[in-house]
Design an enzyme around this catalytic site. Structure first.
Site, PDB file in Angstrom:
ATOM      1  N   ARG A  90      -5.742  -8.150  -4.849  1.00  0.00           N
ATOM      2  CA  ARG A  90      -5.500  -6.707  -4.814  1.00  0.00           C
ATOM      3  C   ARG A  90      -4.504  -6.317  -5.901  1.00  0.00           C
ATOM      4  NH1 ARG A  90      -9.358  -7.129  -2.292  1.00  0.00           N
ATOM      5  NH2 ARG A  90      -9.842  -6.454  -0.155  1.00  0.00           N
TER       6      ARG A  90
ATOM      7  N   TYR B 260     -13.623   3.397   6.592  1.00  0.00           N
ATOM      8  CA  TYR B 260     -12.483   4.030   5.924  1.00  0.00           C
ATOM      9  C   TYR B 260     -12.883   4.463   4.514  1.00  0.00           C
ATOM     10  CZ  TYR B 260      -8.142   4.466   3.292  1.00  0.00           C
ATOM     11  OH  TYR B 260      -7.145   4.925   2.468  1.00  0.00           O
TER      12      TYR B 260
ATOM     13  N   ASN C 245      -4.031  -0.681  -3.571  1.00  0.00           N
ATOM     14  CA  ASN C 245      -3.108  -1.145  -2.529  1.00  0.00           C
ATOM     15  C   ASN C 245      -1.660  -0.984  -2.965  1.00  0.00           C
ATOM     16  OD1 ASN C 245      -5.763  -2.618  -2.125  1.00  0.00           O
ATOM     17  ND2 ASN C 245      -4.682  -3.188  -0.262  1.00  0.00           N
TER      18      ASN C 245
ATOM     19  N   LYS D 243     -13.513   8.332   2.850  1.00  0.00           N
ATOM     20  CA  LYS D 243     -12.800   8.815   1.662  1.00  0.00           C
ATOM     21  C   LYS D 243     -13.780   9.221   0.561  1.00  0.00           C
ATOM     22  CE  LYS D 243      -8.319   8.511   2.578  1.00  0.00           C
ATOM     23  NZ  LYS D 243      -7.415   9.667   2.494  1.00  0.00           N
TER      24      LYS D 243
ATOM     25  N   ASP E 224      -2.117  19.417  13.590  1.00  0.00           N
ATOM     26  CA  ASP E 224      -3.296  18.604  13.877  1.00  0.00           C
ATOM     27  C   ASP E 224      -4.317  19.008  12.823  1.00  0.00           C
ATOM     28  OD1 ASP E 224      -5.631  17.452  14.687  1.00  0.00           O
ATOM     29  OD2 ASP E 224      -5.635  18.313  16.701  1.00  0.00           O
TER      30      ASP E 224
ATOM     31  N   PHE F 194       4.001   6.474   6.023  1.00  0.00           N
ATOM     32  CA  PHE F 194       4.649   5.532   5.104  1.00  0.00           C
ATOM     33  C   PHE F 194       4.888   6.146   3.731  1.00  0.00           C
ATOM     34  CE2 PHE F 194       3.612   1.910   2.064  1.00  0.00           C
ATOM     35  CZ  PHE F 194       4.921   1.447   1.997  1.00  0.00           C
TER      36      PHE F 194
ATOM     37  N   LEU G 193      -1.594  14.028   2.422  1.00  0.00           N
ATOM     38  CA  LEU G 193      -1.566  12.587   2.668  1.00  0.00           C
ATOM     39  C   LEU G 193      -2.110  12.221   4.046  1.00  0.00           C
ATOM     40  CD1 LEU G 193       2.055  11.766   1.379  1.00  0.00           C
ATOM     41  CD2 LEU G 193      -0.077  11.705   0.067  1.00  0.00           C
ATOM     42  N   ALA G 194      -2.199  13.200   4.967  1.00  0.00           N
ATOM     43  CA  ALA G 194      -2.600  12.906   6.347  1.00  0.00           C
ATOM     44  C   ALA G 194      -3.981  12.258   6.377  1.00  0.00           C
ATOM     45  CB  ALA G 194      -2.597  14.187   7.177  1.00  0.00           C
ATOM     46  N   ALA G 195      -4.073  11.089   7.006  1.00  0.00           N
ATOM     47  CA  ALA G 195      -5.349  10.358   7.041  1.00  0.00           C
ATOM     48  C   ALA G 195      -5.252   9.213   8.040  1.00  0.00           C
ATOM     49  CB  ALA G 195      -5.688   9.794   5.661  1.00  0.00           C
TER      50      ALA G 195
END
Length: 308
Positions: free
Chosen positions: A212, A150, A177, A154, A60, A25, A82-84
């Site tokens: 939020r 999550y 958010n 982090k 990967d 996104f 950003l991969a997560a």
């Protein structure tokens, strides 16, 4: 941003910027913004079916060998990681740690293994690391008290990354958010928007009084791009607006914009005991570092999403 670097022969060439999670996104908006600034963007994407091109590589992040291969091939001027696994309700808790912690470590170790130091490495964490903080506006000095896997992954990732501050020019960003067109429908705001857009009679939600600090994904992408060009390194920066909205507020605003009323049905299955009640950040540090980046009023974000 100065979009070019000097090659050994003296010619200028576009900066090469590697973005992991580029097909996610946030990645799609950031890639578009970097391309608009003249960067050569190399997108690192997961998935075995993705065809590779000179500007798109399979990665990967949990594979040290793949991390080394991509970095050796690209040798980027900038890296945006950003991969997560980012959906709090993801089914396998171990995935959070495999991807968010070990994956990030693999990327850093790959830089060292090939002897490459980029100009800046921007790593995305999350404001979820703060947990249930009572402060009206959370700043970067607040303690980390994660309340779900999550957030814990982090927070662990950040602790690990800080041990690399003396070896690589790293900047950790903690976005609060944010939402926008193209966000997965299992996130709350897209779910609400889609129900109003289809003029559904009702919607099932959990606690609609959680608040939020919602930002627009276009603002987040602009902040990331500007932070790459800033002098900040070995630091952590909130990316937020400082203005919290409850889901009740969002429902009312969407109703005003569409002229449609939704009956809200509270589904106890959607009420998580680990939900953070209020999460609003202080953007003071962000504004001091990149004062030209302006936030987007949330009503404009909702209007943009509803028009999609």
């Amino acid at each position: 941003m100065n979009e070019t670097s000097i090659s050994p022969c003296g010619a200028t060439q576009p900066f090469r910027t590697l973005v992991t999670g580029a097909n996610g996104f946030t990645g799609r908006y950031l890639v578009e913004k970097l391309l608009g600034r003249g960067h050569t963007v190399i997108e690192a994407v997961s998935g075995h079916d993705e065809p590779e091109t000179p500007t798109r590589m399979r990665l990967d992040i949990t594979s040290p060998a793949q991390c080394r291969r991509v970095l050796e091939t690209v040798r980027p001027d900038y890296i945006v990681h950003l991969a997560a696994i980012s959906f709090v309700g993801h089914s396998d808790p171990l995935d959070f740690y495999r991807v968010n912690v070990i994956g990030t470590l693999n990327l850093l170790e790959a830089c060292t293994a090939i002897g490459h130091v980029p100009r800046k490495l921007l790593i995305a964490s999350s404001a979820n690391v703060y947990g249930n903080v009572s402060s009206a506006a959370i700043d970067e000095s607040c303690p980390l008290t994660p309340v779900n896997h999550y957030a814990a992954s982090k927070a662990a990732m950040e602790t690990m990354v800080r041990t690399w501050f003396d070896r690589l020019p790293i900047l950790i960003v903690r976005p609060f958010n944010y939402t926008g067109r193209g966000q997965a429908p299992n996130f709350l705001v897209p779910k609400i928007v889609s129900h109003f857009a289809r003029r559904e009679p009702s919607i099932e939600l959990g606690n609609i009084d959680i608040a939020r600090d919602f930002s627009d994904v276009r603002y987040v992408a602009s902040a990331y791009e500007a932070l790459l060009d800033s002098g900040a390194a070995a630091e952590t920066v909130n990316v937020c607006t400082g203005t919290p909205y409850t889901l009740r507020d969002i429902l009312a605003t969407a109703s005003d914009l569409t002229g449609h009323e939704l009956e809200v049905q509270i589904n106890p299955a959607f009420v998580r005991q680990t939900d953070v009640k209020t999460l609003a950040g202080s953007p003071a540090k962000l504004r001091s570092l990149v004062p030209a980046v302006e936030s987007i009023p949330f009503v404009d974000t909702l209007r943009w999403m509803l028009a999609a």
